[in-house]
Write an enzyme that holds these catalytic residues in place. Structure first.
Site, short mmCIF file in Angstrom:
data_model
loop_
_atom_site.label_atom_id
_atom_site.label_comp_id
_atom_site.label_asym_id
_atom_site.label_seq_id
_atom_site.Cartn_x
_atom_site.Cartn_y
_atom_site.Cartn_z
N CYS A 180 0.81 -1.23 0.00
CA CYS A 180 0.00 0.00 0.00
C CYS A 180 0.85 1.28 0.00
CB CYS A 180 -0.95 0.00 1.19
SG CYS A 180 -2.10 -1.36 1.14
N HIS A 185 -3.45 7.32 2.38
CA HIS A 185 -3.83 6.00 1.86
C HIS A 185 -5.24 5.70 2.35
CE1 HIS A 185 -3.98 1.87 0.82
NE2 HIS A 185 -3.81 1.42 2.05
N ASN A 198 -10.12 -0.17 -0.45
CA ASN A 198 -8.65 -0.10 -0.36
C ASN A 198 -8.06 -0.65 -1.66
OD1 ASN A 198 -5.94 -0.44 0.13
ND2 ASN A 198 -6.20 -1.38 2.15
O1 UT7 Z 1 -3.89 -1.17 3.43
C1 UT7 Z 1 -3.09 -1.82 4.34
C2 UT7 Z 1 -3.43 -1.45 5.68
N1 UT7 Z 1 -4.61 -2.17 6.12
C3 UT7 Z 1 -5.36 -1.62 7.03
O2 UT7 Z 1 -5.10 -0.50 7.40
C4 UT7 Z 1 -6.46 -2.41 7.66
C5 UT7 Z 1 -6.39 -2.23 9.14
N2 UT7 Z 1 -7.44 -2.91 9.87
C6 UT7 Z 1 -8.72 -2.51 9.82
O3 UT7 Z 1 -9.08 -1.63 9.05
C7 UT7 Z 1 -9.72 -3.16 10.77
O4 UT7 Z 1 -9.02 -3.89 11.74
C8 UT7 Z 1 -10.75 -4.06 10.06
C9 UT7 Z 1 -11.71 -3.23 9.25
C10 UT7 Z 1 -10.04 -5.07 9.17
C11 UT7 Z 1 -11.56 -4.82 11.08
O5 UT7 Z 1 -12.20 -3.91 11.98
P1 UT7 Z 1 -12.14 -4.14 13.56
O6 UT7 Z 1 -12.93 -3.08 14.18
O7 UT7 Z 1 -10.68 -4.25 13.92
O8 UT7 Z 1 -12.90 -5.49 13.71
P2 UT7 Z 1 -12.40 -6.89 14.33
O9 UT7 Z 1 -11.38 -7.51 13.42
O10 UT7 Z 1 -12.04 -6.71 15.76
O11 UT7 Z 1 -13.70 -7.74 14.26
C12 UT7 Z 1 -14.84 -7.42 15.09
C13 UT7 Z 1 -15.92 -8.43 14.83
C14 UT7 Z 1 -15.44 -9.88 14.94
O12 UT7 Z 1 -16.47 -10.64 15.50
P3 UT7 Z 1 -16.42 -11.06 17.06
O13 UT7 Z 1 -15.15 -11.84 17.23
O14 UT7 Z 1 -16.42 -9.76 17.81
O15 UT7 Z 1 -17.66 -11.86 17.24
C15 UT7 Z 1 -15.25 -10.28 13.50
O16 UT7 Z 1 -15.40 -11.67 13.30
O17 UT7 Z 1 -16.42 -8.27 13.49
C16 UT7 Z 1 -16.39 -9.54 12.84
N3 UT7 Z 1 -16.16 -9.31 11.41
C17 UT7 Z 1 -17.16 -9.06 10.56
N4 UT7 Z 1 -18.49 -8.97 10.73
C18 UT7 Z 1 -19.24 -8.68 9.65
C19 UT7 Z 1 -14.98 -9.27 10.75
N5 UT7 Z 1 -15.21 -9.01 9.45
C20 UT7 Z 1 -16.55 -8.86 9.31
C21 UT7 Z 1 -17.38 -8.57 8.22
N6 UT7 Z 1 -18.71 -8.49 8.41
N7 UT7 Z 1 -16.89 -8.35 6.96
#
Ligand code: UT7
Length: 326
Positions: A115, A253, A283
């Site tokens: 990225c 980004h 992204n």
């Molecule tokens: O470009 C390179 C750089 N990349 C980034 O900057 C990405 C950085 N990371 C992020 O943007 C975020 O961490 C994400 C958007 C990927 C995830 O957001 P989060 O607030 O960190 O969510 P999480 O991973 O803690 O997941 C929270 C919950 C989980 O469920 P439980 O364990 O709380 O029951 C996940 O399983 O959300 C669930 N989950 C989803 N639910 C619905 C994860 N993906 C999804 C989804 N739809 N697509």
């Protein structure tokens, strides 16, 4: 004493024909428009179809940037493509685009910093132009991450989109005053390979003989992102004496609106100066910054003389900033 700075002469972009909404994704994996919008700010993304590849999108973006600059490929002697999703393992996407542009002169090569790749590309082009070895460069950020995403993994497949953006840079003599010169004023690139496994492909040409699929520990990446972004922007301020209040535009980004908002807030950058396109593009990895630049340039926000800060963070980890006067 005058010095050579890399001035942006033109900007261009290209997107695949097909838009995929959050609602469409919710039919394929267990997700919802509400979750995706709340956690990322993404509402839709463009996904490459048959015949659309990193090189075809990159070529269109390069042609648009050349047209915007009022130049042809004959006027350019360097082509740099930032990509993680080349059409082929080799030859490079840059040489493919070079050939498609009808160029048999100059040099073309790819840069792989995920990225952060576009800012790495701008940094390299700037060094070439400042040294006097080359006169004009096209820097292209192009990716089709949809081709390496695991479409059954809801934690990643909702985040990414495809596209390309490009800028034409020209070495121009400037007075040598960082406060008033046009062009790239400072660049800062960083990496820390200890974080490699937090955002990577499982597999690759030399390990599995495949391209691999994308995997990410999203929370871990998020945890590091804001600190790394603010560090390289602070480096740019220290190198130039500018501060957040001096910026006309902040073009980050586009990975997650929450990361963008937190970084801008921590740096004291006013929300109205932040260019955000993640809702429309998702992204797009190396393409995200030049795509955002081209949107804000086309709609008249970014104008000649504006002070523009670019930043990125991604796989590797890599992170980078570039400060330029348009
Ligand atoms: O470009 C390179 C750089 N990349 C980034 O900057 C990405 C950085 N990371 C992020 O943007 C975020 O961490 C994400 C958007 C990927 C995830 O957001 P989060 O607030 O960190 O969510 P999480 O991973 O803690 O997941 C929270 C919950 C989980 O469920 P439980 O364990 O709380 O029951 C996940 O399983 O959300 C669930 N989950 C989803 N639910 C619905 C994860 N993906 C999804 C989804 N739809 N697509």
């Amino acid at each position: 004493m005058t010095i050579k700075r890399s001035v942006v002469l033109g900007v261009g972009s290209a997107l695949p024909a097909r838009v995929v909404t959050n609602a469409e994704l919710a039919e394929k994996v267990d997700t919802s428009d509400e979750w995706i919008v709340q956690r990322t700010g993404i509402r839709q993304r463009y996904i490459a179809g048959d015949g659309e590849t990193t090189s075809t999108l990159g070529l269109k973006a390069a042609q648009a940037a050349l047209a915007d600059a009022g130049l042809t490929s004959a006027d350019v002697d360097l082509v740099i493509v930032a990509t993680t999703t080349p059409d082929l393992t080799f030859p490079s996407t840059a040489t493919q685009i070079q050939a498609a542009l009808g160029m048999a002169h100059g040099a073309a090569f790819d840069v792989q910093a995920v990225c952060s790749g576009f800012i790495y590309g701008v940094t390299i082009a700037d060094k070439f132009l400042a040294s006097g070895s080359h006169r004009r460069a096209i820097v292209i950020g192009a990716d089709t991450l949809s081709r390496i995403v695991d479409w059954t993994d809801r934690t990643t497949c909702v985040l990414f989109g495809d596209g390309a953006g490009a800028v034409v840079l020209e070495a121009q003599d400037q007075p040598g005053d960082v406060k008033t010169d046009r062009g790239v004023l400072t660049t800062h690139i960083r990496s820390d390979g200890r974080h490699g496994s937090k955002l990577c492909t499982v597999g690759g040409p030399s390990s599995t003989g495949t391209v691999g699929t994308l995997t990410m520990e999203g929370k871990e990446v998020f945890k590091h992102a804001v600190g790394m972004i603010t560090d390289v922007i602070t480096d740019a301020y220290q190198a130039t004496g500018f501060s957040s209040g001096d910026l006309d535009w902040f073009v980050p980004h586009q990975a997650n609106k929450r990361i963008i908002d937190s970084s801008a807030d921590k740096l004291g950058i006013a929300p109205q100066k932040v260019v955000i396109t993640v809702a429309r593009h998702g992204n797009t990895s190396a393409a995200s910054i030049p795509l955002a630049l081209s949107v804000a340039y086309a709609d008249g926000r970014i104008k000649k003389g504006d002070l523009v800060m670019l930043e990125a963070m991604g796989g590797g980890f890599t992170w980078a900033s570039a400060l330029m006067r348009w």
